[in-house]
Scaffold this active site. Structure first.
Site, mmCIF file in Angstrom:
data_model
loop_
_atom_site.group_PDB
_atom_site.id
_atom_site.type_symbol
_atom_site.label_atom_id
_atom_site.label_comp_id
_atom_site.label_asym_id
_atom_site.label_seq_id
_atom_site.Cartn_x
_atom_site.Cartn_y
_atom_site.Cartn_z
ATOM 1 N N ASP A 286 0.838 -1.202 0.000
ATOM 2 C CA ASP A 286 0.000 0.000 0.000
ATOM 3 C C ASP A 286 0.872 1.252 0.000
ATOM 4 O OD1 ASP A 286 -2.793 1.249 0.602
ATOM 5 O OD2 ASP A 286 -1.438 2.192 2.052
ATOM 6 N N TYR B 209 2.645 9.974 -0.302
ATOM 7 C CA TYR B 209 3.673 9.447 0.605
ATOM 8 C C TYR B 209 5.080 9.758 0.075
ATOM 9 C CZ TYR B 209 -0.087 6.555 2.654
ATOM 10 O OH TYR B 209 -1.242 6.100 3.246
ATOM 11 N N LYS C 211 -2.906 5.773 -4.131
ATOM 12 C CA LYS C 211 -4.045 6.688 -3.866
ATOM 13 C C LYS C 211 -3.840 8.052 -4.504
ATOM 14 C CE LYS C 211 -4.045 4.592 0.720
ATOM 15 N NZ LYS C 211 -2.600 4.514 1.047
ATOM 16 N N HIS D 262 -7.822 9.205 -1.993
ATOM 17 C CA HIS D 262 -7.196 9.154 -0.663
ATOM 18 C C HIS D 262 -8.116 9.678 0.450
ATOM 19 C CE1 HIS D 262 -2.912 9.203 1.239
ATOM 20 N NE2 HIS D 262 -3.804 8.843 2.132
HETATM 21 P P1 NDP Z 1 0.425 0.979 12.184
HETATM 22 O O1 NDP Z 1 -0.746 0.652 13.021
HETATM 23 O O2 NDP Z 1 0.796 0.087 11.045
HETATM 24 O O3 NDP Z 1 1.650 1.157 13.164
HETATM 25 C C1 NDP Z 1 2.951 1.430 12.721
HETATM 26 C C2 NDP Z 1 3.802 1.678 13.977
HETATM 27 O O4 NDP Z 1 3.829 0.505 14.787
HETATM 28 C C3 NDP Z 1 5.223 2.003 13.626
HETATM 29 O O5 NDP Z 1 5.665 2.935 14.594
HETATM 30 C C4 NDP Z 1 5.957 0.669 13.800
HETATM 31 O O6 NDP Z 1 7.293 0.881 14.191
HETATM 32 C C5 NDP Z 1 5.157 0.013 14.904
HETATM 33 N N1 NDP Z 1 5.103 -1.456 14.771
HETATM 34 C C6 NDP Z 1 4.954 -2.174 13.631
HETATM 35 N N2 NDP Z 1 4.897 -3.496 13.882
HETATM 36 C C7 NDP Z 1 5.010 -3.624 15.227
HETATM 37 C C8 NDP Z 1 5.035 -4.739 16.110
HETATM 38 N N3 NDP Z 1 4.936 -5.984 15.646
HETATM 39 N N4 NDP Z 1 5.178 -4.505 17.434
HETATM 40 C C9 NDP Z 1 5.306 -3.229 17.909
HETATM 41 N N5 NDP Z 1 5.279 -2.136 17.120
HETATM 42 C C10 NDP Z 1 5.138 -2.327 15.791
HETATM 43 O O7 NDP Z 1 0.179 2.492 11.677
HETATM 44 P P2 NDP Z 1 0.416 3.311 10.349
HETATM 45 O O8 NDP Z 1 -0.146 4.657 10.610
HETATM 46 O O9 NDP Z 1 1.789 3.200 9.869
HETATM 47 O O10 NDP Z 1 -0.566 2.617 9.294
HETATM 48 C C11 NDP Z 1 -0.184 1.588 8.422
HETATM 49 C C12 NDP Z 1 -0.333 2.014 6.995
HETATM 50 O O11 NDP Z 1 -1.660 2.472 6.724
HETATM 51 C C13 NDP Z 1 0.527 3.199 6.577
HETATM 52 O O12 NDP Z 1 1.872 2.826 6.422
HETATM 53 C C14 NDP Z 1 -0.149 3.600 5.304
HETATM 54 O O13 NDP Z 1 0.238 2.733 4.246
HETATM 55 C C15 NDP Z 1 -1.624 3.408 5.662
HETATM 56 N N6 NDP Z 1 -2.289 4.647 6.099
HETATM 57 C C16 NDP Z 1 -3.323 5.130 5.310
HETATM 58 C C17 NDP Z 1 -4.015 6.257 5.669
HETATM 59 C C18 NDP Z 1 -5.105 6.745 4.792
HETATM 60 O O14 NDP Z 1 -5.579 7.869 4.969
HETATM 61 N N7 NDP Z 1 -5.568 5.956 3.848
HETATM 62 C C19 NDP Z 1 -3.701 7.025 6.882
HETATM 63 C C20 NDP Z 1 -2.646 6.419 7.678
HETATM 64 C C21 NDP Z 1 -1.988 5.275 7.277
HETATM 65 P P3 NDP Z 1 8.556 0.192 13.410
HETATM 66 O O15 NDP Z 1 8.511 0.695 11.994
HETATM 67 O O16 NDP Z 1 9.719 0.676 14.197
HETATM 68 O O17 NDP Z 1 8.344 -1.295 13.500
#
Ligand code: NDP
Length: 277
Positions: A44, A49, A74, A107
């Protein structure tokens, strides 16, 4: 749990995907490559981004044939009007080095601009031209979904929305199920709100010998949502995909859903008011 799910238009979509915001540059390339190597097939991204090129390069470096991947991106709010929307779809493809998207989404609806129907018409034409296979949206409310259908006769096959234990979207999921719309959960782990610290998740995780994050992802999948967890860490990238070998009971799913809070959004991301350009 199947590895893929069927969309209303007949295409298969993986049951879990890899979120890529804010991964960019070489670390972004490496993270995407790692994700594809450990088994993710859905990636995704979004025009906004600023990483479509990095994601595209990660795809090439993974060596996985294009036909085995499901790539989703998006359209930004500033390009809802035509012909900008038509150009942006092509620009997204060019940045990624791809011939087509498996899924392209609006988006955010940006209701004060009032142009999302124009964007949707651009999507439907791009679909005819073979540039997009499945047409979808992100952050659309039920009335906004119905507005697309009224204007064009076509409902999105997927809606990517904020969904995690503190904001479980019970009513929206029920509406999606009725309309045949696949939910994709953004911030599926709850990102910075850390629901993983909740005792209920810790207990279930300890019982299964997995992590709270894995329990949350499994909860997503058992609610028929497709989670797209982001991680830049090679071990957590692999851990988050390792969610096919255990199952939650219905009662456990309900206990996690009960963590929901009325103000559980991560930020003030109500699509009726929040807009992104
Ligand atoms: P997530 O819920 O995926 O959380 C990501 C965070 O959690 C990062 O800080 C990561 O740190 C940490 N993390 C990941 N795996 C673990 C684990 N197993 N244990 C503990 N911590 C963990 O949130 P996001 O906001 O990143 O959402 C995911 C995706 O959704 C985005 O990357 C994007 O592609 C999409 N998105 C879409 C939106 C929209 O408007 N359509 C808005 C927001 C997001 P680390 O990298 O250090 O592991």
């Amino acid at each position: 749990m199947e590895k893929t799910r069927k969309l209303r238009d007949g295409y298969q979509i993986p049951s879990i995907g890899f979120g890529t915001y804010p991964l960019r540059g070489e670390p972004g390339v490496a993270a995407v490559r790692r994700a594809l190597q450990v088994g993710y097939r859905l990636v995704d991204t979004a025009f906004n981004y600023d990483n479509e090129a990095a994601v595209g390069r990660g795809i090439v470096q993974s060596g996985i044939p294009r036909g085995e991947l499901f790539v989703a991106s998006k359209l930004p709010g500033r390009y809802h009007e035509r012909p900008q929307a038509d150009h942006a779809i092509r620009e997204s493809l060019w940045r990624m080095g791809l011939e087509y998207f498996d899924l392209y989404m609006i988006h955010w609806p940006n209701p004060s601009q009032g142009n999302f129907v124009q964007a949707w018409q651009a999507f439907l034409e791009a679909q005819e031209e073979g540039l997009i296979r499945s047409v979808g949206v992100s952050n659309f409310t039920v009335p906004q979904l119905l507005e697309l259908e009224r204007a064009t006769g076509v409902l999105p096959v997927a809606n990517q929305i904020e969904c995690h234990p503190y904001f479980p979207q019970v009513e929206q999921l029920a509406a999606h199920a009725e309309m045949g719309i696949q939910t994709i959960s953004w911030s599926p782990l709850g990102k910075a709100s850390r629901p993983g610290d909740e005792p209920v998740l810790r207990v279930i995780a300890a019982d299964r010998g997995v992590t709270p994050a894995q329990v949350v992802l499994r909860w997503q999948m058992q609610r028929d949502c497709i989670p797209i967890p982001k991680s830049g860490n090679p071990d957590r990238i692999a851990q988050n995909f390792d969610v096919f070998s255990f199952e939650l009971t219905e009662d456990e799913v309900a206990q996690i859903t009960a963590l929901g809070k009325p103000d559980g959004r991560l930020f003030d991301g109500d699509p009726n008011v929040h807009e992104e350009m």
